[in-house]
Motif scaffolding. Structure first.
Motif, PDB file in Angstrom:
ATOM      1  N   LEU A  69       0.828  -1.208   0.000  1.00  0.00           N
ATOM      2  CA  LEU A  69       0.000   0.000   0.000  1.00  0.00           C
ATOM      3  C   LEU A  69       0.859   1.253   0.000  1.00  0.00           C
ATOM      4  CD1 LEU A  69      -2.735  -1.256   2.457  1.00  0.00           C
ATOM      5  CD2 LEU A  69      -3.206  -0.334   0.166  1.00  0.00           C
ATOM      6  N   GLU A  70       1.924   1.237   0.802  1.00  0.00           N
ATOM      7  CA  GLU A  70       2.807   2.411   0.827  1.00  0.00           C
ATOM      8  C   GLU A  70       3.366   2.701  -0.556  1.00  0.00           C
ATOM      9  OE1 GLU A  70       5.847   1.943   3.779  1.00  0.00           O
ATOM     10  OE2 GLU A  70       4.578   2.790   5.350  1.00  0.00           O
ATOM     11  N   LEU A  71       3.810   1.663  -1.223  1.00  0.00           N
ATOM     12  CA  LEU A  71       4.403   1.853  -2.547  1.00  0.00           C
ATOM     13  C   LEU A  71       3.341   2.286  -3.561  1.00  0.00           C
ATOM     14  CD1 LEU A  71       7.144   1.659  -3.937  1.00  0.00           C
ATOM     15  CD2 LEU A  71       6.547  -0.650  -4.655  1.00  0.00           C
TER      16      LEU A  71
ATOM     17  N   TYR B  94      10.629  -4.090  -2.621  1.00  0.00           N
ATOM     18  CA  TYR B  94      10.863  -3.165  -1.512  1.00  0.00           C
ATOM     19  C   TYR B  94       9.855  -2.022  -1.536  1.00  0.00           C
ATOM     20  CZ  TYR B  94      15.134  -5.788  -1.530  1.00  0.00           C
ATOM     21  OH  TYR B  94      16.016  -6.832  -1.514  1.00  0.00           O
ATOM     22  N   ASP B  95       9.523  -1.530  -0.355  1.00  0.00           N
ATOM     23  CA  ASP B  95       8.604  -0.393  -0.266  1.00  0.00           C
ATOM     24  C   ASP B  95       9.400   0.920  -0.356  1.00  0.00           C
ATOM     25  OD1 ASP B  95       9.526   0.458   2.219  1.00  0.00           O
ATOM     26  OD2 ASP B  95       7.769  -0.196   3.331  1.00  0.00           O
ATOM     27  N   PRO B  96       8.732   2.080  -0.290  1.00  0.00           N
ATOM     28  CA  PRO B  96       9.459   3.343  -0.515  1.00  0.00           C
ATOM     29  C   PRO B  96      10.557   3.620   0.522  1.00  0.00           C
ATOM     30  CG  PRO B  96       7.081   3.714  -0.565  1.00  0.00           C
ATOM     31  CD  PRO B  96       7.284   2.305  -0.114  1.00  0.00           C
ATOM     32  N   HIS B  97      10.501   2.941   1.665  1.00  0.00           N
ATOM     33  CA  HIS B  97      11.522   3.147   2.700  1.00  0.00           C
ATOM     34  C   HIS B  97      12.591   2.072   2.657  1.00  0.00           C
ATOM     35  CE1 HIS B  97       7.492   4.487   4.209  1.00  0.00           C
ATOM     36  NE2 HIS B  97       8.130   5.610   4.036  1.00  0.00           N
ATOM     37  N   GLY B  98      12.498   1.206   1.637  1.00  0.00           N
ATOM     38  CA  GLY B  98      13.481   0.136   1.514  1.00  0.00           C
ATOM     39  C   GLY B  98      13.160  -1.092   2.350  1.00  0.00           C
ATOM     40  N   ASP B  99      11.973  -1.126   2.952  1.00  0.00           N
ATOM     41  CA  ASP B  99      11.586  -2.322   3.710  1.00  0.00           C
ATOM     42  C   ASP B  99      11.168  -3.415   2.731  1.00  0.00           C
ATOM     43  OD1 ASP B  99      11.939  -1.169   6.228  1.00  0.00           O
ATOM     44  OD2 ASP B  99       9.948  -0.278   6.184  1.00  0.00           O
ATOM     45  N   PRO B 100      11.640  -4.633   2.959  1.00  0.00           N
ATOM     46  CA  PRO B 100      11.305  -5.716   2.030  1.00  0.00           C
ATOM     47  C   PRO B 100       9.820  -6.075   2.088  1.00  0.00           C
ATOM     48  CG  PRO B 100      12.475  -6.584   3.945  1.00  0.00           C
ATOM     49  CD  PRO B 100      12.512  -5.083   4.056  1.00  0.00           C
TER      50      PRO B 100
ATOM     51  N   ASP C  84      14.559   4.788  10.697  1.00  0.00           N
ATOM     52  CA  ASP C  84      13.637   5.698  11.393  1.00  0.00           C
ATOM     53  C   ASP C  84      12.707   6.262  10.336  1.00  0.00           C
ATOM     54  OD1 ASP C  84      12.297   7.897  12.454  1.00  0.00           O
ATOM     55  OD2 ASP C  84      13.911   8.352  13.851  1.00  0.00           O
ATOM     56  N   GLN C  85      11.426   5.961  10.465  1.00  0.00           N
ATOM     57  CA  GLN C  85      10.504   6.375   9.412  1.00  0.00           C
ATOM     58  C   GLN C  85       9.500   7.412   9.887  1.00  0.00           C
ATOM     59  OE1 GLN C  85       9.058   2.740   7.661  1.00  0.00           O
ATOM     60  NE2 GLN C  85      11.112   2.096   7.080  1.00  0.00           N
ATOM     61  N   SER C  86       9.890   8.170  10.915  1.00  0.00           N
ATOM     62  CA  SER C  86       9.009   9.260  11.312  1.00  0.00           C
ATOM     63  C   SER C  86       9.007  10.289  10.186  1.00  0.00           C
ATOM     64  CB  SER C  86       9.520   9.898  12.606  1.00  0.00           C
ATOM     65  OG  SER C  86      10.802  10.438  12.405  1.00  0.00           O
TER      66      SER C  86
HETATM   67 ZN   LIG Z   1       7.602   1.496   4.739  1.00  0.00          ZN
END
Ligand SMILES: [Zn+2]
Length: 232
Positions: free
Chosen positions: A89-91, A132-138, A170-172
């Motif tokens: 969803l983020e992506l 990967y999502d926009p923060h690089g999380d798999p 840190d994704q704040s």
């Molecule tokens: Zn994310």
């Protein structure tokens, strides 16, 4: 917990959040103390313990008093499905709807509980089966498999070595906006030109731009060496 269709059990949002949070925390520790979970979930210690007992009965977690909890394989499956929904969803929000990467987490927190497996699959297809999502999380695949990578934080990345920003820990929103100002987005090429001793600031070359960040920030930015571990 209730059966809404023949094939699949649907859990409450509270249960899904509990399992997801426990899964993420157990990446860092073998067993997650209920006190740590209750803090992460923002619920009281007694509610956390009560939930842990309930989920232990449903065989989704192993819960031994004073030893914390650990998910069973069944619990992990539920957690990974929610994490998959969240990251897809983020992506999707970024790529299809033009959200910025600091805006998507809250939306995904809500939507992750409501989309069907089918919709998640369609979103994945639409995005070209991203890893990967926009923060690089798999992003776990539909079988719950997660790509593994060896990443090193910018705080420890060797001087002069070319690397690529792969993941932000840190994704704040504030941190993400700050990192973006510095050009430290997923996929950016980076080199550490200088690192002051005693946890002093780092001088970086980010793409073609020189910039300075504090050591505190650097520990949240994870780097991979391979240009070919392409972000999509
Ligand atoms: Zn994310």
């Amino acid at each position: 917990m209730s059966d809404t269709n023949s094939s699949r059990v649907v859990y409450s949002e509270a249960i899904e959040d509990f399992l997801k949070t426990a899964y993420l925390l157990q990446q860092e520790q073998e067993r997650v103390p209920t006190s740590v979970l209750s803090e992460a979930l923002g619920i009281t210690a007694p509610s956390t313990t009560e939930m842990a007992k309930k989920l232990a009965k449903a065989k989704l977690v192993l819960h031994e008093p004073y030893r914390g909890i650990r998910l069973t394989a069944a619990g992990e499956r539920v957690a990974l499905e929610i994490i998959r929904n969240h990251r897809l969803l983020e992506l999707f929000l970024v790529q299809a709807l033009g959200y910025t990467w600091d805006e998507v987490h809250e939306e995904a927190e809500r939507l992750e509980h409501s989309i069907s497996e089918r919709m998640a699959q369609r979103i994945a297809e639409y995005l070209g089966d991203p890893r990967y999502d926009p923060h690089g999380d798999p992003i776990p695949d539909s079988e719950g498999q997660i790509p593994l990578r060896d990443l090193i934080s910018l705080a420890e990345w060797p001087l002069g070595e070319p690397g690529m920003v792969a993941r932000l820990r840190d994704q704040s929103s504030d941190m993400l906006r700050y990192l973006e100002e510095k050009g430290l987005v997923v996929g950016a090429q980076v080199r550490v030109l200088n690192r002051d001793p005693f946890e002093g600031p780092l001088t970086l070359m980010v793409e073609q731009q020189e910039c300075i960040v504090g050591a505190g920030v650097a520990q949240y930015v994870f780097i991979s060496s391979s240009r070919d571990s392409k972000m999509s």
